[in-house]
Design a protein around this motif. Sequence first.
Motif, PDB file in Angstrom:
ATOM      1  N   THR A  46       0.826  -1.213   0.000  1.00  0.00           N
ATOM      2  CA  THR A  46       0.000   0.000   0.000  1.00  0.00           C
ATOM      3  C   THR A  46       0.858   1.260   0.000  1.00  0.00           C
ATOM      4  O   THR A  46       0.366   2.328  -0.355  1.00  0.00           O
ATOM      5  CB  THR A  46      -0.946   0.041   1.220  1.00  0.00           C
ATOM      6  OG1 THR A  46      -0.168   0.016   2.416  1.00  0.00           O
ATOM      7  CG2 THR A  46      -1.926  -1.111   1.204  1.00  0.00           C
ATOM      8  N   ARG A  53       3.697  -0.608  -7.691  1.00  0.00           N
ATOM      9  CA  ARG A  53       3.030  -1.846  -7.279  1.00  0.00           C
ATOM     10  C   ARG A  53       2.911  -2.814  -8.461  1.00  0.00           C
ATOM     11  O   ARG A  53       3.161  -4.014  -8.333  1.00  0.00           O
ATOM     12  CB  ARG A  53       1.664  -1.525  -6.677  1.00  0.00           C
ATOM     13  CG  ARG A  53       1.024  -2.712  -6.015  1.00  0.00           C
ATOM     14  CD  ARG A  53      -0.232  -2.385  -5.199  1.00  0.00           C
ATOM     15  NE  ARG A  53      -0.983  -1.213  -5.569  1.00  0.00           N
ATOM     16  CZ  ARG A  53      -0.943  -0.037  -4.924  1.00  0.00           C
ATOM     17  NH1 ARG A  53      -0.179   0.122  -3.879  1.00  0.00           N
ATOM     18  NH2 ARG A  53      -1.676   0.985  -5.346  1.00  0.00           N
ATOM     19  N   TYR A 105      -3.181  -8.252  -3.582  1.00  0.00           N
ATOM     20  CA  TYR A 105      -3.313  -7.335  -4.713  1.00  0.00           C
ATOM     21  C   TYR A 105      -3.603  -8.072  -6.009  1.00  0.00           C
ATOM     22  O   TYR A 105      -4.387  -7.601  -6.825  1.00  0.00           O
ATOM     23  CB  TYR A 105      -2.069  -6.453  -4.864  1.00  0.00           C
ATOM     24  CG  TYR A 105      -2.162  -5.236  -4.000  1.00  0.00           C
ATOM     25  CD1 TYR A 105      -2.891  -4.132  -4.421  1.00  0.00           C
ATOM     26  CD2 TYR A 105      -1.575  -5.206  -2.749  1.00  0.00           C
ATOM     27  CE1 TYR A 105      -3.014  -3.012  -3.619  1.00  0.00           C
ATOM     28  CE2 TYR A 105      -1.685  -4.084  -1.935  1.00  0.00           C
ATOM     29  CZ  TYR A 105      -2.400  -3.000  -2.372  1.00  0.00           C
ATOM     30  OH  TYR A 105      -2.529  -1.899  -1.580  1.00  0.00           O
ATOM     31  N   GLN A 108      -7.274  -8.938  -6.102  1.00  0.00           N
ATOM     32  CA  GLN A 108      -8.117  -7.767  -6.341  1.00  0.00           C
ATOM     33  C   GLN A 108      -8.131  -7.417  -7.820  1.00  0.00           C
ATOM     34  O   GLN A 108      -9.144  -7.025  -8.364  1.00  0.00           O
ATOM     35  CB  GLN A 108      -7.569  -6.540  -5.603  1.00  0.00           C
ATOM     36  CG  GLN A 108      -7.788  -6.521  -4.137  1.00  0.00           C
ATOM     37  CD  GLN A 108      -7.120  -5.288  -3.524  1.00  0.00           C
ATOM     38  OE1 GLN A 108      -6.631  -4.404  -4.209  1.00  0.00           O
ATOM     39  NE2 GLN A 108      -7.092  -5.256  -2.212  1.00  0.00           N
ATOM     40  N   GLU A 109      -6.975  -7.519  -8.437  1.00  0.00           N
ATOM     41  CA  GLU A 109      -6.803  -6.999  -9.784  1.00  0.00           C
ATOM     42  C   GLU A 109      -6.981  -8.046 -10.876  1.00  0.00           C
ATOM     43  O   GLU A 109      -7.235  -7.702 -12.009  1.00  0.00           O
ATOM     44  CB  GLU A 109      -5.408  -6.380  -9.904  1.00  0.00           C
ATOM     45  CG  GLU A 109      -5.226  -5.227  -8.942  1.00  0.00           C
ATOM     46  CD  GLU A 109      -3.789  -4.775  -8.827  1.00  0.00           C
ATOM     47  OE1 GLU A 109      -2.929  -5.339  -9.527  1.00  0.00           O
ATOM     48  OE2 GLU A 109      -3.530  -3.865  -8.052  1.00  0.00           O
TER      49      GLU A 109
END
Length: 178
Positions: A46, A53, A105, A108-109
């Motif tokens: 984050t 990222r 992550y 999520q993506e």
Amino acid sequence: MSEFDFDSLLQKAFEQCERLGHPLDADQKEILRSTLQQETRSNPLTQLTEEQRQAVLQFAQQSDWKTSLLNDWLQNRNSGAMQFIRDQYGLSWLNSVTAEDLAAYRDQETRLNIGDRIEVSNALWEWVQADDQEWYTCIVIGLSESDSSQQTRCTIRFDNGQEYEIQGVYDWNRSNWR
């Protein structure tokens, strides 16, 4: 709240359990400490910009990505797109990144859908060295989650018609597809 504050608070709770005649054993204390640490810990990714990222998530698809960066640093070599980690965040930040942080992550993506075209690595079904890794195009034809393990399985079809099921597609096999 700092780690010291959490530890102090836990110690008070342990002492109160003892005073009330319900002392905790070492395993119970460790479970409480680790649970509290996990629940209060923030994902180090984050702290990165979106561009940084994405670079880390791409680079971390290599199974030995941390070792590669550390070797660059020890030999004073430029780490290319990953040099910002050394310059801005350092070793302690790198060591704090876990597979769970990366998976949070990625999940999520990158959720797969039936019909998506993806590439899979030959590392899925044989041991290969990083420089021998080859990628093959395929299409997602099925997705299912096991009730017992909560791990998603993905069925893919290659251009030659062969089909293959990838176990743990979002978990332990995430580095083998893109």
